[in-house]
Write a protein that holds these residues in place. Structure first.
Motif, PDB file in Angstrom:
ATOM      1  N   THR A   1     -16.145   0.517  16.995  1.00 33.46           N
ATOM      2  CA  THR A   1     -15.488   0.901  15.737  1.00 33.46           C
ATOM      3  C   THR A   1     -13.997   1.232  15.888  1.00 33.46           C
ATOM      4  O   THR A   1     -13.566   2.335  15.536  1.00 33.46           O
ATOM      5  N   PRO A   2     -13.193   0.316  16.398  1.00 30.74           N
ATOM      6  CA  PRO A   2     -11.756   0.596  16.512  1.00 30.74           C
ATOM      7  C   PRO A   2     -11.088   0.616  15.129  1.00 30.74           C
ATOM      8  O   PRO A   2     -11.548  -0.044  14.192  1.00 30.74           O
ATOM      9  N   THR A   3     -10.016   1.379  15.019  1.00 34.18           N
ATOM     10  CA  THR A   3      -9.238   1.453  13.779  1.00 34.18           C
ATOM     11  C   THR A   3      -7.763   1.343  14.135  1.00 34.18           C
ATOM     12  O   THR A   3      -7.268   2.061  15.009  1.00 34.18           O
ATOM     13  N   LEU A   4      -7.070   0.449  13.444  1.00 37.72           N
ATOM     14  CA  LEU A   4      -5.633   0.261  13.648  1.00 37.72           C
ATOM     15  C   LEU A   4      -4.917   0.680  12.370  1.00 37.72           C
ATOM     16  O   LEU A   4      -5.247   0.197  11.282  1.00 37.72           O
ATOM     17  N   THR A   5      -3.953   1.586  12.475  1.00 39.71           N
ATOM     18  CA  THR A   5      -3.278   2.120  11.299  1.00 39.71           C
ATOM     19  C   THR A   5      -1.771   1.988  11.445  1.00 39.71           C
ATOM     20  O   THR A   5      -1.183   2.575  12.362  1.00 39.71           O
ATOM     21  N   PRO A   6      -1.108   1.231  10.548  1.00 36.73           N
ATOM     22  CA  PRO A   6       0.349   1.218  10.547  1.00 36.73           C
ATOM     23  C   PRO A   6       0.865   2.445   9.801  1.00 36.73           C
ATOM     24  O   PRO A   6       0.754   2.528   8.574  1.00 36.73           O
ATOM     25  N   VAL A   7       1.371   3.420  10.510  1.00 32.60           N
ATOM     26  CA  VAL A   7       1.836   4.655   9.893  1.00 32.60           C
ATOM     27  C   VAL A   7       3.263   4.430   9.409  1.00 32.60           C
ATOM     28  O   VAL A   7       4.245   4.730  10.103  1.00 32.60           O
ATOM     29  N   ARG A   8       3.362   3.829   8.245  1.00 28.90           N
ATOM     30  CA  ARG A   8       4.645   3.514   7.622  1.00 28.90           C
ATOM     31  C   ARG A   8       4.894   4.529   6.518  1.00 28.90           C
ATOM     32  O   ARG A   8       4.168   4.586   5.533  1.00 28.90           O
ATOM     33  N   THR A   9       5.879   5.372   6.678  1.00 28.41           N
ATOM     34  CA  THR A   9       6.186   6.365   5.663  1.00 28.41           C
ATOM     35  C   THR A   9       7.145   5.773   4.630  1.00 28.41           C
ATOM     36  O   THR A   9       7.932   4.870   4.925  1.00 28.41           O
ATOM     37  N   PHE A  10       7.039   6.276   3.413  1.00 27.04           N
ATOM     38  CA  PHE A  10       7.962   5.899   2.351  1.00 27.04           C
ATOM     39  C   PHE A  10       8.670   7.151   1.844  1.00 27.04           C
ATOM     40  O   PHE A  10       8.044   8.200   1.634  1.00 27.04           O
ATOM     41  N   ILE A  11       9.970   7.024   1.659  1.00 25.05           N
ATOM     42  CA  ILE A  11      10.795   8.145   1.212  1.00 25.05           C
ATOM     43  C   ILE A  11      10.852   8.106  -0.300  1.00 25.05           C
ATOM     44  O   ILE A  11      11.357   7.147  -0.896  1.00 25.05           O
ATOM     45  N   LYS A  12      10.274   9.122  -0.925  1.00 28.56           N
ATOM     46  CA  LYS A  12      10.216   9.144  -2.382  1.00 28.56           C
ATOM     47  C   LYS A  12      11.560   9.567  -2.987  1.00 28.56           C
ATOM     48  O   LYS A  12      12.177  10.538  -2.531  1.00 28.56           O
TER      49      LYS A  12
END
Length: 323
Positions: A33-44
């Protein structure tokens, strides 16, 4: 249509240059059960514009990748995770791989980084500069020995799909494990957890949304033991020198052996351990207890300076080489 998650696989290789994709042979780890997450933040953009509105825009911010994976402990592939969590592979004999904490001020005391090639059954992904933030090993007498990790790396790229190949070495079962505490082998341990925390995090600087580096912090080792209370003189909770009630600072060694592959074992050595918070339980038909522990820095488990743990793996692999 849909894609089968069971077709997913993960390959790793040690990097010669941190953040540059390893060019050599990749080792493919059987994973769950691998999980890959692109932690891309957005500046509001929440600046007032004369309306009762909170958000007007979102502008892309910094970006790193997180991988959550777990797998069984196999004697030939496990050292790669230990090297990236602790430090360099020092080989002796035929072949004992000993990983102790990297301690070199000139390199920021950083362990080797990994390039990870992950195929999720639909798309391939590549993450360079990967380091474990948390690395945990668990084992129970009725289970397989297992590792789990959260790794952090640079922003992902999308390479061509690699061709995976896997070792035939069997997993290590949790029953073939010995726990030796203060030089006494305890036969009543049911299961254990061992967590190596590294406080790994991305460092961002101007000029790129991707991190300048994925930086590994200080090493902290904690864990638990669950055991059957099979004697009234419980060494963790009873008496004037109970391990979990007084300052004892004793050695704790866990040896996991592959019963099917000659001379294959994984040894976790913590030369100075303090037990604490022992909890006796009667929720089962027999009396059971769980005790916590933390490993303390000592010179024995270190290459130089101090370390709370060292890991040794005896297998048939001559070396693990960065590329």
């Amino acid at each position: 249509m849909a894609f089968a998650s069971s077709n997913s696989f993960l390959g790793v290789a040690l990097e010669s240059t941190r953040g540059t994709a390893a060019a050599g042979t990749y080792t493919y780890l059987p994973i769950q059960t691998p999980t890959l997450t692109p932690v891309r933040t957005f500046i509001k953009d929440d600046a007032f514009r004369g309306s009762p509105v909170e958000t007007y825009d979102g502008v892309q911010g910094v970006w790193h990748t997180e991988i959550d994976a777990k797998g069984y402990v196999y004697g030939d592939t496990f050292p790669l995770m230990a090297i990236s969590a602790l430090g360099p592979d020092v080989v002796s004999g035929t072949y004992i791989h000993t990983m102790k904490l990297a301690n070199n001020a000139a390199t920021g005391s950083q362990p080797a980084s990994l390039t990870m090639k992950y195929f999720d059954g639909a798309n391939p992904w590549q993450v360079t500069g990967s380091q474990p933030a948390d690395f945990e090993v668990t084992g129970g007498a009725d289970k397989a020995l297992e590792w789990s990790a959260k790794l952090m790396g640079y922003a992902w790229t999308t390479p061509s799909t690699p061709t995976a190949s896997f070792s035939t070495i069997p997993l290590i079962p949790g029953w073939d494990v010995t726990s030796t505490i203060n030089s006494a082998s305890l036969s009543y341990i049911e299961d254990f957890t061992l967590k190596i925390g590294r406080k790994t995090a991305p460092i961002f600087t101007q000029g790129s949304a991707s991190p300048q580096v994925i930086f590994t912090g200080p090493c902290d080792v904690t864990g638990t033991l669950t055991y059957v209370v099979n004697d009234t003189s419980d060494p963790f909770a009873v008496g004037g020198s109970a391990f979990a009630l007084y300052r004892e600072r004793i050695p704790f060694v866990i040896v996991a052996t592959d019963p099917n592959t000659a001379a294959t074992s994984v040894t976790f050595t913590m030369t100075t351990v303090q037990f604490q918070t022992v909890k006796r339980s009667t929720t089962k038909s027999y009396v059971e207890s769980t005790v916590e522990f933390f490993a303390e820095a000592n010179a024995t488990d270190a290459l130089t300076g101090y370390s709370p743990i060292s890991i040794a793996v005896d297998n048939a692999v001559a070396s693990y080489v960065a590329s």
